[in-house]
Design an enzyme around this catalytic site. Structure first.
Site, PDB file in Angstrom:
ATOM      1  N   ASP A 107       0.832  -1.192   0.000  1.00 57.16           N
ATOM      2  CA  ASP A 107       0.000   0.000   0.000  1.00 57.16           C
ATOM      3  C   ASP A 107       0.875   1.254   0.000  1.00 57.16           C
ATOM      4  OD1 ASP A 107      -2.949   0.667   0.405  1.00 57.16           O
ATOM      5  OD2 ASP A 107      -2.034   1.896   1.987  1.00 57.16           O
TER       6      ASP A 107
ATOM      7  N   GLU B  46       1.516  -0.535  -5.010  1.00 62.02           N
ATOM      8  CA  GLU B  46       0.316   0.270  -5.275  1.00 62.02           C
ATOM      9  C   GLU B  46       0.715   1.734  -5.182  1.00 62.02           C
ATOM     10  OE1 GLU B  46      -3.784   1.946  -3.533  1.00 62.02           O
ATOM     11  OE2 GLU B  46      -1.820   1.955  -2.574  1.00 62.02           O
TER      12      GLU B  46
END
Lengths: 667, 667
Positions: free
Chosen positions: B392, B421
């Site tokens: 993330d 990401e």
């Protein structure tokens, strides 16, 4: 966690907290730093780099540079141009080697203040952030001295605000003076430095010069005997008056007699045939001697002086090959290839034979002595004041030999320029530039259509080539009389002259070009009755010559920086596949120059072209005046599309000096 | 010349005769070798290099490769492709680090024989050259053993020809067997080796996989309570039946209660709101715990086993941030940023505030402990059998932290895949791939027009990106419901699905996509009633779903290598700005695949496209049959331009498997 495990898990460079800043893709560089990029003394060196970090901190970056061997770095700030790309420039120093790098770091103060401003805009209370800021300022003060340190501490006290109001504290935090103090004290914590990139700095002549090639032996009036240096010197005023900067002389050494080629490359020479200057070496000497018919070394020295007196540099030909009569053949037979019977191999490329040429064998076991002897040759002529060498066929000698030779010469004589005559495959031609050549001959002579010209110059003026490869555009050579010139006559000569002189900061012609000499051996690019094999006196003021145009172009080249650099070149849309229109922009101020050429030598054209008015700083609608610096005619133009009529019988090209833009920032 | 002067003039590397061969521009490489290129176990690694020398000698080149730490090199020959560019390939070994280089040298024998043949063609006598050749063969024999040495000496004798005729000698010289012997004995004198380039080899899953993201807590039927891992496992057969390879779970850790966000990102949560899985950490544990509502670690282990039983890999979310209730907050307060009053700063981006998130401070003085703890987290889940981490927001943590983490993990677990990401600026996204991430999310969701799609995939499949950046094309995510999907409904979902599944060897959907869920918070890309903040059971067989198309596409992906690689992609001319047509070609045999998509979800189109028949190996004039693997309809086409009717209400795309080409060489 145990110390050994910690050491294993955090080996260097991770044994200290690594920088968060990434510096990447630093230019100018060649093959990621494998070879030095090239620069010119006194020219701007435009630096670009990717600089970024995780998150949204405010970064700063500088280019740092110094002469190789110096301890102290100078530096210049870079500014964020677009999408994590930073740019800036510094001025290259005197010829020699430099190194540079880019340093990037997090600007703690600017990061803090940018965050503070966002909070203030959001109307949040910033009391806590003011205290953070004051602490930061005290930390910065610890890295500063004197007034800076005192000033930072005073600001810290004001921002802490024991005595001031909240508003006063905020005002202090936003004070531009504080920003200046903080910047001065910035310790650049956790700065990242890119590895050091090298830069070879060469004299301005490596970038800019109009070259004139002539055979000194043809400078007289008698085709049956060689002219002397003294007679050749008589040509200098005329060449200088045409505005040339460099004269390039084919080899001036004694010419062999064994297997000498006759007129028009005849296999057998007649007794009075002078032979090709590239058949170097005779009983009278080799690469360190001058042809006795030209005079003595002292005569050559005098010729150099006279050339210098006319502002002309002299380029010598460095052709590393020998006639069978060259002294090296007897003194160093091991420098040549041998047949099983012991005889020396002449040059062959079946079915062609060159009995008058013995190639040097760079794979000889005695290579070191050969290299050193060639270095001695170069040093010899440098000792006589020669600073430019036009190197014959360098692509048939090892790249690393050139690397060694040029780097070695540059150690003591960084002002010396080497021009590669390498008409070979692109990667080989480019490799010679990477390995050290200052300039290179190019495929220019064979780029005659609009599409070819646009592609050729676009490639030359962009990365990667622009960082290391400097073209020298010869419009003709003793070996190359292109069909375009053969067939196109005077208009074709004018077209090629204008293209070379305006699109090439360095360009050249070989004598005869000014008289549009265009008779070739049929079906070839060789001159008929080539001067390579005979003495060719000329009437230097023969009617129909294009000397006035040459003179005018060379004048314009000296006048306008746009013509002295390959900094920025872009081609304009035109109405016609025979019309090339191109803008040249100098790097540091001075007007843009627009060159328009009609390539069709058979008919006059109304050459229309679309001007990018905004980027040229021209009025979008109002009319403006431009002068064609070739014809002297002033035109009134308006809007994007304008035109000029170009009649090949009069002048197939126009050179417009555009009104200078107000903005004088680096372009 | 004195020895000291010689040493000064011929310093290393010039103290021995340097090689004449230049090896340059070796690929695959990233930033000239600063970062390793990426490869996949068992895949071909296509090597290209510039290899050239002065003169016209015949060169040879090989790529040499080995696992890092191994002593012995393997090698594969390179062949001259075009203009001094050589190419070849080898197969990447098991996951781990490899290194490779390119070696080039002068092939003395081939050079001699090429020259000999030219002389023979020119009808010259080659007696001397035959003797040269015989001497060369004896020299080569000295480098060989056994039969090779004996064979070379025999040929030398024959070519010297004491007993044979001239014709017999020439025949011997041209004997192919001799060429083979000479090549076997080639000592590669003066070979040049490029520096060693590194290659990170990863498992096939790093290149190819269909991903399915779902919230395990939503796998049940009751919106008022979290489903368990056991209930989530009940979803696995359906997901496997759709043909997915990877399931990706948002964070499975305990969720904080302090400042927990409510439904639709409400600032204040209701007592029964489950909170966002990205608000990691509570009294029940942090990054090494599972949410008690999902079950125990043992339940998770069982879930992993069940997934494996269905052939599904499980990707965990690595989100390096904490809720205020995370154990690290009390155990390691120094890992967070503090206000002057000692309180910990939550995430802020004025005017936005994220009171439920405490970012980790990677600039903490205690950074080493923080790094090691994160490594422990990753090792912990690897220990449980997790091999894929979807990371993330990696771009808000230091690049060199990722470099350290990923390289460290790969030392012992080279099979582990890290997906970044990072929806951020291009250079930052690319830097994460350079510093070690196996795959990356991309801008795919925002590339919806034909021009955007063509530019995007052209860039992704070419150098420099293709050497290190592997896209994973998510068609939607819990954060991104693009306007194209919001407005276009089912046809838009089909368009984006086909593009992702055919143009991306790795692609993914987030659950709900199969039901064309497309209601957003107005004016945003956020889902209305987002699953991030509530439990969302679904009818997994709701009518109108596109599961059959997903299943079909995933089947085709497994069937055809063209859909498993981003090896070669090219876009075809079409008749319509809404029609995208694209050919995908696999690297080592297998049919080309043609994908045609109508991007206009409002109307049916006759989609015409121009096929490059020759390079596809299709008949130039005769008709040929092709089957649309999506509809099963077979069409007869002929000539360059053909078409397919694409009705968005039926199926806005077609996927044609083209007849296999006869030529099975690397493409």
């Amino acid at each position: 966690m145990s110390v050994p495990r910690l050491r294993r898990l955090l080996p260097p460079p991770y044994s200290h907290r690594p920088s968060r800043v990434v510096v990447d893709a630093v230019f100018p560089s060649v093959d990621g730093g494998r070879h030095p990029a090239k620069a010119i003394a006194g020219d701007p060196v435009f630096v670009r780099a990717h600089v970024f970090a995780d998150g949204h901190d405010v970064l700063r970056a500088v280019a740092r540079y110094r002469r190789l061997g110096e301890k102290r770095w100078s530096e210049t700030p870079l500014t964020l141009a677009t999408g994590d790309e930073w740019e800036g420039w510094f001025t290259a120093g005197a010829p020699g080697e430099m190194e540079f790098t880019v340093e990037g770091w997090v600007d703690r103060f600017a990061t803090w203040r940018a965050d503070l401003e966002k909070r203030i805009t959001a109307e949040w209370d910033v009391s806590a952030e003011l205290l953070d800021g004051a602490a930061l300022l005290r930390r910065l003060a610890g890295h500063a001295k004197g007034d800076t340190a005192r000033g930072l501490k005073r600001f810290a006290t004001r921002i802490e605000g024991a005595r001031g109001s909240y508003t006063e504290r905020v005002e202090a935090a936003l004070d531009p003076l504080l920003a200046a103090l903080a910047q001065a004290a910035d310790p650049r914590e956790g700065a990242t430095n890119y590895r050091h990139l090298r830069l070879v700095v060469e004299p301005q002549r490596a970038r800019f010069g109009a070259w004139y090639e002539f055979f000194p032996r043809s400078a007289g009036t008698d085709p049956t005997r060689s002219a002397t240096f003294a007679e050749a010197a008589a040509r200098l005023p005329d060449i200088a008056a045409m505005g040339f900067d460099v004269i390039y002389l084919p080899p001036i050494h004694p010419i062999g007699t064994t297997a000498r080629k006759g007129r028009n490359n005849a296999l057998v020479a007649q007794p009075d045939d002078p032979g090709s200057p590239w058949g170097i070496g005779s009983l009278e000497g080799g690469h360190m001697a001058v042809h006795p018919d030209l005079g003595t070394l002292e005569d050559f020295d005098r010729f150099l002086e006279q050339a210098a007196g006319h502002g002309l540099d002299v380029a010598l030909d460095l052709a590393l090959q020998c006639s069978p009569d060259h002294p090296w053949v007897t003194e160093h037979p091991e420098w040549f290839r041998h047949r099983p019977d012991g005889s020396i191999r002449y040059a062959e490329n079946p079915p062609k034979q060159y009995q008058d040429i013995y190639p040097l064998n760079f794979e000889t076991e005695d290579w070191a002595a050969l290299w050193l002897e060639i270095r001695k040759v170069v040093d010899f002529w440098i000792g006589h004041g020669v600073n430019i060498f036009r190197v014959d066929n360098p692509h048939t000698k090892p790249f690393r030999f050139w690397h060694w030779l040029i780097a070695g010469v540059h150690e003591t004589h960084p002002e010396v320029i080497f021009l590669a005559e390498a008409f070979t495959r692109p990667k080989v031609q480019q490799a010679l530039a990477k390995f050290g050549f200052s300039q290179s001959y190019t495929y220019f002579t064979w780029r005659n259509t609009k599409a070819q010209i646009e592609q050729f110059f676009t490639e030359l003026t962009q990365r990667p080539l622009a960082d290391y490869f400097r073209p020298n555009l010869f419009a003709n050579t003793p070996d190359i009389l292109h069909a375009y010139l053969q067939e196109g006559g005077k208009p074709a000569f004018l077209v090629r002259l204008v293209l070379a002189a305006t699109l090439g900061p360095s360009y050249g012609i070989y004598s005869g070009f000014e008289f549009c000499e265009n008779v070739a051996v049929e079906g070839t690019e060789e001159y008929l009755d080539s001067e390579k094999y005979e003495i060719k006196p000329r009437d230097w003021d023969a009617p129909g010559n294009i000397k006035p145009t040459i003179t005018r172009l060379n004048f314009l080249r000296r006048e306008y920086a746009a013509l002295q650099f390959n900094h920025r070149v872009w081609f304009l849309p035109t109405n016609d596949d025979h019309v090339v229109a191109c803008i040249k922009r100098p790097p540091l101020g001075g007007p843009d120059v627009l060159v328009v050429v009609n390539l069709d030598v058979t008919s006059a054209r109304d050459a229309w072209f679309g001007l990018p008015l905004e980027s040229l700083g021209l009025p979008l609608e109002a009319p403006f005046l431009v002068e064609d610096a070739l014809s002297g005619v002033t035109q009134s133009w308006a809007g994007e599309w304008n035109h000029v009529r170009l009649d090949p019988e009069v002048m197939p090209a126009a050179v417009f000096i555009l009104p200078e833009r107000a903005n004088e920032e680096p372009a």
